[in-house]
Scaffold this motif. Structure first.
Motif, mmCIF file in Angstrom:
data_model
loop_
_atom_site.group_PDB
_atom_site.id
_atom_site.type_symbol
_atom_site.label_atom_id
_atom_site.label_comp_id
_atom_site.label_asym_id
_atom_site.label_seq_id
_atom_site.Cartn_x
_atom_site.Cartn_y
_atom_site.Cartn_z
ATOM 1 N N GLN A 130 0.797 -1.227 0.000
ATOM 2 C CA GLN A 130 0.000 0.000 0.000
ATOM 3 C C GLN A 130 0.832 1.279 0.000
ATOM 4 O O GLN A 130 0.388 2.308 -0.509
ATOM 5 C CB GLN A 130 -0.911 0.042 1.232
ATOM 6 C CG GLN A 130 -1.920 -1.072 1.322
ATOM 7 C CD GLN A 130 -1.448 -2.196 2.216
ATOM 8 O OE1 GLN A 130 -0.817 -1.981 3.233
ATOM 9 N NE2 GLN A 130 -1.726 -3.426 1.817
ATOM 10 N N ASN A 131 2.019 1.245 0.589
ATOM 11 C CA ASN A 131 2.738 2.478 0.879
ATOM 12 C C ASN A 131 3.843 2.806 -0.134
ATOM 13 O O ASN A 131 4.319 1.930 -0.857
ATOM 14 C CB ASN A 131 3.351 2.393 2.279
ATOM 15 C CG ASN A 131 2.295 2.349 3.361
ATOM 16 O OD1 ASN A 131 1.549 3.313 3.549
ATOM 17 N ND2 ASN A 131 2.194 1.231 4.059
ATOM 18 N N ASN A 169 -3.977 1.138 -4.894
ATOM 19 C CA ASN A 169 -4.476 0.367 -3.757
ATOM 20 C C ASN A 169 -5.918 -0.085 -3.980
ATOM 21 O O ASN A 169 -6.747 0.685 -4.471
ATOM 22 C CB ASN A 169 -4.420 1.199 -2.475
ATOM 23 C CG ASN A 169 -3.046 1.198 -1.849
ATOM 24 O OD1 ASN A 169 -2.362 0.185 -1.853
ATOM 25 N ND2 ASN A 169 -2.628 2.327 -1.309
ATOM 26 N N ALA A 275 -2.100 4.796 3.842
ATOM 27 C CA ALA A 275 -2.195 4.625 2.395
ATOM 28 C C ALA A 275 -3.621 4.357 1.924
ATOM 29 O O ALA A 275 -4.039 4.849 0.874
ATOM 30 C CB ALA A 275 -1.279 3.484 1.948
ATOM 31 N N ASN A 304 4.134 8.982 2.235
ATOM 32 C CA ASN A 304 2.861 8.983 1.501
ATOM 33 C C ASN A 304 2.347 10.409 1.311
ATOM 34 O O ASN A 304 1.913 10.803 0.223
ATOM 35 C CB ASN A 304 1.801 8.181 2.264
ATOM 36 C CG ASN A 304 2.094 6.693 2.328
ATOM 37 O OD1 ASN A 304 2.921 6.179 1.588
ATOM 38 N ND2 ASN A 304 1.428 6.002 3.231
#
Length: 368
Positions: A130-131, A169, A275, A304
């Motif tokens: 996700q990040n 994502n 995220a 992020n």
């Protein structure tokens, strides 16, 4: 894949909402495309996934593990090492019984023994990161994965080139089906004509954000601004002792169950820089103030947030400046129509609405 039976998939997902909800989004899309598919989640006992994932209709097996890569040189580290060994044996037993065609890891400490057991049993692995700066578990197991799906261009360099793709994502389908602002306000009991601020402190809440709002409640009341305030389970009782928090302009929640309705009602969103929340807001296009959690692993929340700030898609307030700047900066943004339009336009450009579908297609290409 096993012949003559439905696909069987294990998703290692837990610890925080940022790891749990991407797993749920992937599962929902898999179920949509193959209704007969068998999906099993593996999570950490005594964490939110054990209650949250069954709400979406999925089975989950719990293992005994807690996070903390920084604990290894301490007593907690010794305990964590024992937990990892025990968890591996539990996951290994689950994998042999369930016989999955693929194991999907969405990061976090739960994924570590899950992906390790998958590797040992020669089960195909897909990793979803996700990040912008990937977590330790995903970095370690990416070399064994069939495919790595990342959200940011910046994270590609940490993974093997030939198997890493940018998908964005995965987000839950409800984010694409927001009610109208009017309906959302009626549902929440808010006035559509008055400004509405949504404050999200993450799945556990945020003490420093809460303290800043407490100091600014009087000012918000004077300006007749409304606040949907997720305070977290640890702070809810403390904040309710403040009489001003009971004003009709404020809605206090320990955890937001119906986030799409709150998104729809909000004019401004204030949150940590997780995220998943960023990905959701990139799709709905609301003006955004980010407060990165300074103790996030590998400082990933700050990384992020800077991506959005560079694109003029969000404002950043440092954690140490919250009490001084949060309320005034939010009020200023509420009253700045041109800035709000600019931020909404820029943040929408960063959204990846096909992310969940693209990740699921990668899974299906591996197993079918």
């Amino acid at each position: 894949m096993n012949n003559n039976i439905s696909p069987r998939i294990i998703i290692g997902s837990g610890g925080t909402g940022g790891h749990i909800y991407p797993g749920i989004a992937i599962a929902d899309e898999l179920k949509k495309q193959i209704p007969e598919i068998n999906i099993l989640f593996i999570g950490s006992k005594n964490h939110m996934e054990m209650k949250e994932i069954p709400k979406f209709g999925y089975s989950i097996e719990g293992i005994c593990i807690s996070g903390g890569k920084d604990k290894f040189l301490s007593i907690e580290g010794f305990i964590l090492s024992i937990q990892l060994i025990y968890s591996f044996f539990l996951v290994n037993k689950i994998i042999k019984k369930f016989s999955p065609d693929i194991v999907v890891g969405t990061g976090g400490f739960v994924s570590f023994p899950t992906l390790y057991a998958a590797k040992k049993n020669k089960i195909p692995i897909l990793i979803q990161e996700q990040n912008s700066f990937p977590g330790l578990t995903n970095r370690i197991f990416s070399r064994y994965a069939h495919k790595v799906c990342v959200a940011y261009e910046q994270s590609k360099k940490y993974f093997p080139k030939g198997k890493t793709i940018i998908t964005g994502n995965p987000v839950r389908s409800e984010i694409f089906q927001l009610p109208s602002k009017e309906k959302a306000c009626i549902h929440l009991g808010l006035k559509v004509e008055k400004p509405i601020i949504l404050s999200i402190g993450g799945s556990q809440g945020a003490n420093s954000m809460n303290n800043a709002w407490i100091k600014g409640l009087k000012k918000l009341i004077e300006l007749d601004m409304q606040l949907i305030w997720q305070v977290g389970k640890f702070d809810i009782h403390r904040i309710k002792k403040n009489k001003m928090s009971h004003h009709s302009n404020f809605i206090l929640m320990d955890f937001i169950e119906n986030i799409p309705t709150c998104y729809a009602a909000a004019d401004i969103i204030v949150s940590r820089a997780g995220a998943l929340t960023i990905s959701e807001i990139c799709l709905i296009g609301k003006p955004y103030i980010l407060i990165p959690f300074p103790w996030s692993s590998d400082d990933h929340q700050n990384r992020n947030a800077k991506i959005l700030e560079e694109k003029e898609a969000a404002l950043i307030i440092k954690n140490e400046e919250i009490e001084k700047k949060l309320v005034d900066s939010t009020i200023q943004l509420v009253n700045d129509s041109s800035m709000k339009k600019k931020m909404s336009r820029n943040i929408l450009r960063l959204g990846k609405p096909e992310a969940t579908n693209d990740i699921v297609n990668e899974i299906l290409q591996i197993i079918l």
